[in-house]
Scaffold this motif. Sequence first.
Motif, PDB file in Angstrom:
ATOM      1  N   THR A  63       0.809  -1.229   0.000  1.00  0.00           N
ATOM      2  CA  THR A  63       0.000   0.000   0.000  1.00  0.00           C
ATOM      3  C   THR A  63       0.838   1.273   0.000  1.00  0.00           C
ATOM      4  O   THR A  63       0.277   2.374  -0.076  1.00  0.00           O
ATOM      5  CB  THR A  63      -0.942   0.018   1.213  1.00  0.00           C
ATOM      6  OG1 THR A  63      -0.172  -0.051   2.417  1.00  0.00           O
ATOM      7  CG2 THR A  63      -1.921  -1.144   1.160  1.00  0.00           C
ATOM      8  N   THR A  64       2.153   1.144   0.088  1.00  0.00           N
ATOM      9  CA  THR A  64       3.000   2.340   0.039  1.00  0.00           C
ATOM     10  C   THR A  64       3.396   2.704  -1.385  1.00  0.00           C
ATOM     11  O   THR A  64       4.055   3.716  -1.607  1.00  0.00           O
ATOM     12  CB  THR A  64       4.283   2.150   0.874  1.00  0.00           C
ATOM     13  OG1 THR A  64       5.085   1.111   0.293  1.00  0.00           O
ATOM     14  CG2 THR A  64       3.953   1.799   2.310  1.00  0.00           C
ATOM     15  N   ARG A  65       2.994   1.870  -2.359  1.00  0.00           N
ATOM     16  CA  ARG A  65       3.363   2.111  -3.755  1.00  0.00           C
ATOM     17  C   ARG A  65       2.111   2.348  -4.597  1.00  0.00           C
ATOM     18  O   ARG A  65       1.165   1.556  -4.562  1.00  0.00           O
ATOM     19  CB  ARG A  65       4.137   0.910  -4.317  1.00  0.00           C
ATOM     20  CG  ARG A  65       5.469   0.717  -3.624  1.00  0.00           C
ATOM     21  CD  ARG A  65       6.101  -0.602  -3.985  1.00  0.00           C
ATOM     22  NE  ARG A  65       6.561  -0.652  -5.369  1.00  0.00           N
ATOM     23  CZ  ARG A  65       7.742  -1.161  -5.739  1.00  0.00           C
ATOM     24  NH1 ARG A  65       8.576  -1.627  -4.837  1.00  0.00           N
ATOM     25  NH2 ARG A  65       8.077  -1.187  -7.005  1.00  0.00           N
ATOM     26  N   ALA A  66       2.120   3.432  -5.338  1.00  0.00           N
ATOM     27  CA  ALA A  66       1.017   3.695  -6.260  1.00  0.00           C
ATOM     28  C   ALA A  66       1.129   2.741  -7.449  1.00  0.00           C
ATOM     29  O   ALA A  66       2.228   2.372  -7.855  1.00  0.00           O
ATOM     30  CB  ALA A  66       1.085   5.146  -6.735  1.00  0.00           C
ATOM     31  N   PRO A  67      -0.012   2.292  -7.985  1.00  0.00           N
ATOM     32  CA  PRO A  67      -1.392   2.637  -7.616  1.00  0.00           C
ATOM     33  C   PRO A  67      -2.014   1.669  -6.619  1.00  0.00           C
ATOM     34  O   PRO A  67      -3.236   1.632  -6.466  1.00  0.00           O
ATOM     35  CB  PRO A  67      -2.106   2.563  -8.961  1.00  0.00           C
ATOM     36  CG  PRO A  67      -1.418   1.402  -9.640  1.00  0.00           C
ATOM     37  CD  PRO A  67       0.030   1.489  -9.231  1.00  0.00           C
ATOM     38  N   PHE A  68      -1.170   0.878  -5.933  1.00  0.00           N
ATOM     39  CA  PHE A  68      -1.706  -0.133  -5.018  1.00  0.00           C
ATOM     40  C   PHE A  68      -2.156   0.476  -3.694  1.00  0.00           C
ATOM     41  O   PHE A  68      -2.664  -0.225  -2.811  1.00  0.00           O
ATOM     42  CB  PHE A  68      -0.666  -1.238  -4.819  1.00  0.00           C
ATOM     43  CG  PHE A  68      -0.184  -1.816  -6.116  1.00  0.00           C
ATOM     44  CD1 PHE A  68      -0.959  -2.719  -6.813  1.00  0.00           C
ATOM     45  CD2 PHE A  68       1.006  -1.389  -6.688  1.00  0.00           C
ATOM     46  CE1 PHE A  68      -0.544  -3.216  -8.040  1.00  0.00           C
ATOM     47  CE2 PHE A  68       1.437  -1.883  -7.909  1.00  0.00           C
ATOM     48  CZ  PHE A  68       0.662  -2.789  -8.593  1.00  0.00           C
ATOM     49  N   ASP A  69      -1.963   1.792  -3.581  1.00  0.00           N
ATOM     50  CA  ASP A  69      -2.536   2.521  -2.458  1.00  0.00           C
ATOM     51  C   ASP A  69      -3.989   2.908  -2.723  1.00  0.00           C
ATOM     52  O   ASP A  69      -4.649   3.503  -1.875  1.00  0.00           O
ATOM     53  CB  ASP A  69      -1.699   3.768  -2.163  1.00  0.00           C
ATOM     54  CG  ASP A  69      -1.552   4.690  -3.373  1.00  0.00           C
ATOM     55  OD1 ASP A  69      -1.910   4.275  -4.492  1.00  0.00           O
ATOM     56  OD2 ASP A  69      -1.064   5.816  -3.191  1.00  0.00           O
ATOM     57  N   ASN A  70      -4.475   2.528  -3.888  1.00  0.00           N
ATOM     58  CA  ASN A  70      -5.843   2.848  -4.308  1.00  0.00           C
ATOM     59  C   ASN A  70      -6.726   1.615  -4.129  1.00  0.00           C
ATOM     60  O   ASN A  70      -6.502   0.574  -4.765  1.00  0.00           O
ATOM     61  CB  ASN A  70      -5.822   3.291  -5.779  1.00  0.00           C
ATOM     62  CG  ASN A  70      -7.192   3.731  -6.280  1.00  0.00           C
ATOM     63  OD1 ASN A  70      -8.226   3.432  -5.687  1.00  0.00           O
ATOM     64  ND2 ASN A  70      -7.196   4.449  -7.388  1.00  0.00           N
ATOM     65  N   VAL A  71      -7.742   1.711  -3.282  1.00  0.00           N
ATOM     66  CA  VAL A  71      -8.607   0.575  -3.005  1.00  0.00           C
ATOM     67  C   VAL A  71      -9.321   0.090  -4.258  1.00  0.00           C
ATOM     68  O   VAL A  71      -9.595  -1.120  -4.415  1.00  0.00           O
ATOM     69  CB  VAL A  71      -9.625   0.897  -1.886  1.00  0.00           C
ATOM     70  CG1 VAL A  71     -10.575   2.003  -2.313  1.00  0.00           C
ATOM     71  CG2 VAL A  71     -10.390  -0.344  -1.462  1.00  0.00           C
ATOM     72  N   ALA A  72      -9.611   0.992  -5.200  1.00  0.00           N
ATOM     73  CA  ALA A  72     -10.294   0.598  -6.436  1.00  0.00           C
ATOM     74  C   ALA A  72      -9.412  -0.310  -7.277  1.00  0.00           C
ATOM     75  O   ALA A  72      -9.890  -1.296  -7.867  1.00  0.00           O
ATOM     76  CB  ALA A  72     -10.686   1.843  -7.228  1.00  0.00           C
ATOM     77  N   VAL A  73      -8.126  -0.011  -7.330  1.00  0.00           N
ATOM     78  CA  VAL A  73      -7.189  -0.854  -8.080  1.00  0.00           C
ATOM     79  C   VAL A  73      -7.041  -2.213  -7.414  1.00  0.00           C
ATOM     80  O   VAL A  73      -7.078  -3.260  -8.079  1.00  0.00           O
ATOM     81  CB  VAL A  73      -5.812  -0.152  -8.211  1.00  0.00           C
ATOM     82  CG1 VAL A  73      -4.765  -1.115  -8.767  1.00  0.00           C
ATOM     83  CG2 VAL A  73      -5.929   1.072  -9.103  1.00  0.00           C
ATOM     84  N   ARG A  74      -6.888  -2.209  -6.102  1.00  0.00           N
ATOM     85  CA  ARG A  74      -6.738  -3.483  -5.376  1.00  0.00           C
ATOM     86  C   ARG A  74      -7.977  -4.360  -5.560  1.00  0.00           C
ATOM     87  O   ARG A  74      -7.872  -5.568  -5.787  1.00  0.00           O
ATOM     88  CB  ARG A  74      -6.483  -3.220  -3.891  1.00  0.00           C
ATOM     89  CG  ARG A  74      -5.199  -2.446  -3.596  1.00  0.00           C
ATOM     90  CD  ARG A  74      -4.854  -2.497  -2.115  1.00  0.00           C
ATOM     91  NE  ARG A  74      -5.886  -1.959  -1.244  1.00  0.00           N
ATOM     92  CZ  ARG A  74      -5.916  -0.722  -0.750  1.00  0.00           C
ATOM     93  NH1 ARG A  74      -4.950   0.137  -1.099  1.00  0.00           N
ATOM     94  NH2 ARG A  74      -6.881  -0.323   0.078  1.00  0.00           N
ATOM     95  N   THR A  75      -9.141  -3.744  -5.453  1.00  0.00           N
ATOM     96  CA  THR A  75     -10.392  -4.496  -5.588  1.00  0.00           C
ATOM     97  C   THR A  75     -10.516  -5.096  -6.984  1.00  0.00           C
ATOM     98  O   THR A  75     -10.884  -6.268  -7.143  1.00  0.00           O
ATOM     99  CB  THR A  75     -11.592  -3.583  -5.290  1.00  0.00           C
ATOM    100  OG1 THR A  75     -11.483  -3.073  -3.957  1.00  0.00           O
ATOM    101  CG2 THR A  75     -12.902  -4.346  -5.430  1.00  0.00           C
ATOM    102  N   ALA A  76     -10.189  -4.302  -7.989  1.00  0.00           N
ATOM    103  CA  ALA A  76     -10.298  -4.792  -9.360  1.00  0.00           C
ATOM    104  C   ALA A  76      -9.347  -5.950  -9.616  1.00  0.00           C
ATOM    105  O   ALA A  76      -9.720  -6.955 -10.235  1.00  0.00           O
ATOM    106  CB  ALA A  76     -10.008  -3.643 -10.335  1.00  0.00           C
ATOM    107  N   LEU A  77      -8.123  -5.840  -9.143  1.00  0.00           N
ATOM    108  CA  LEU A  77      -7.156  -6.927  -9.316  1.00  0.00           C
ATOM    109  C   LEU A  77      -7.613  -8.200  -8.596  1.00  0.00           C
ATOM    110  O   LEU A  77      -7.478  -9.311  -9.128  1.00  0.00           O
ATOM    111  CB  LEU A  77      -5.781  -6.498  -8.800  1.00  0.00           C
ATOM    112  CG  LEU A  77      -5.025  -5.493  -9.670  1.00  0.00           C
ATOM    113  CD1 LEU A  77      -3.809  -4.950  -8.925  1.00  0.00           C
ATOM    114  CD2 LEU A  77      -4.584  -6.146 -10.989  1.00  0.00           C
ATOM    115  N   SER A  78      -8.168  -8.055  -7.417  1.00  0.00           N
ATOM    116  CA  SER A  78      -8.639  -9.229  -6.678  1.00  0.00           C
ATOM    117  C   SER A  78      -9.832  -9.886  -7.361  1.00  0.00           C
ATOM    118  O   SER A  78      -9.996 -11.110  -7.303  1.00  0.00           O
ATOM    119  CB  SER A  78      -9.002  -8.833  -5.235  1.00  0.00           C
ATOM    120  OG  SER A  78      -7.836  -8.466  -4.511  1.00  0.00           O
TER     121      SER A  78
END
Length: 531
Positions: free
Chosen positions: A299-314
Amino acid sequence: MKKKLALVIAPLLAVTMLVGCGGNSSSQAGDKPAASAEAGTAADANIADTLVFAQGAEPRGLDPAFVDDGESSKVIVNVYEGLLAYAKDSTELEPCLAESWEVSEDGLSYTFKLRQGVKFHDGTDFNADAVKVNIDRQLPPLRQEDMPYASFVYADVKDVVVVDEYTVQINLTKKNTAFLANLAMSLAAPIASPTALEANGGNLNESPVGTGPYKFVEWNPSEDIILTRNDEYWREPAKTKNIVFKFIPDNSARIVALKSGEVDMIDGIDSTGVDQIKADGNELYNVSGMNINYMAYNTTRAPFDNVAVRTALSKAVNVPELVTALYGDYAELATTILPTFMPGYSADVKQVEYDPEAAKAELAAAGFNQPIKMIVYNNPRPYNARNKALAESIQSYWSKVGVEVTIEDYDWTTYKDKVVAGDYDVCFYGWIGDNGDPDNFLNLLCDQSPAMNVAKLNDEKLSAMIAEGTSTEKGEARNTIYTEAEKYIASLAVWLPISHANSLSAYSPAVQNYTYHPTGNIFFREMYKNK
């Protein structure tokens, strides 16, 4: 007025069996050191002198204050002991180096009566001063950055007071319901010889000295660690004279070594090896595991600090399909961080569901268009023996939604260093529960130690929820706090829970009294092998 929590062992009554303190079942715990092994197990000509246990990776060290891995822990529990211990087959608490304890009404002071007549392997007396030295070195200002479990086990400790030679009082800054359970853990909690600590600059990673049933002999890097029986142990000495921990990274090679008789016991087994173990005539130990296997976003690296990106990848990962394909009948789908039998677990917690079309659309909407750097360990872990296959499976799922992934794999020791350094977008982690308390699972996720909080998350709301759970008495109110924390964790999509692995190990039928503790440790004091 104090609440008496100690287990009382009354003389002239039926013998009470105490277990978990340096081993499995034993004779009645008392004040007198046990008789020499010369009159006991060593005289039995039918017992082999040596047991050999093979594991998939080498320990990171043998000082319980400086390590956080299971390979180290398995050795540590046979060399050291703590104030408290767990029962043979559970995390129920029992006396060990402390014979009894009392907790103040406000829950802020714990007073321990210590066992007398116990000596460390170097001849140093065990007493209240030894307890204070061991805890103080893990408290500010003495605490070092590379003491990964200190902030978890002793987070709420204010100070340690020596009342007299065999009485010690530990005072807390706030109530901690899990504190007693923490004191039986194999990491941070075991007591080391103060004399040895002073002689070795405060670090016993290469020269462990405890009070346990086995003494350290030598460590041959990349090969093995050798222990020998402590014949001056305060309880009945161990049945087997020597224990060898052998390091065999390859899963199939460990199975072959068990078949050939090169080793007597192995762990780190995956589903693909079970049939071979049974065909070879060896015994499989298979019980539900108290563990979690998960993937984390940095979560310290963009764009993985973005919940929308994390959710989409999951959403692009079909976790149920993945678990079935990789682990078969030997793991359970993880719908929460907590195992299903842990207090606080709830089936109402819902993780991100598989939806590859939605994943594509949401990644595009978020402007995601970059490769992902994924790191993975190449040694089997008890919670994940299909480590590289897991990484490659997720790489394949992501490729189907147009995401490129590069995988870097490392041996376990190097991997731990890489995790601390934080040079990754996604990594894999997990652990076996240390104490049977939900705090031990959820607290570690947001602990600010870089070795434990691999997602690098710093979320005040989650930290407050965990702190509330820690200070709440066991019961429905506490369980509800952890359930709500799990729901909040799922909404953050920082961690992708994958599986709870069965606890799998195997052993020769010649091995007697074999058991593998729910905490992932193996205690050898009662084990032996028939010649």
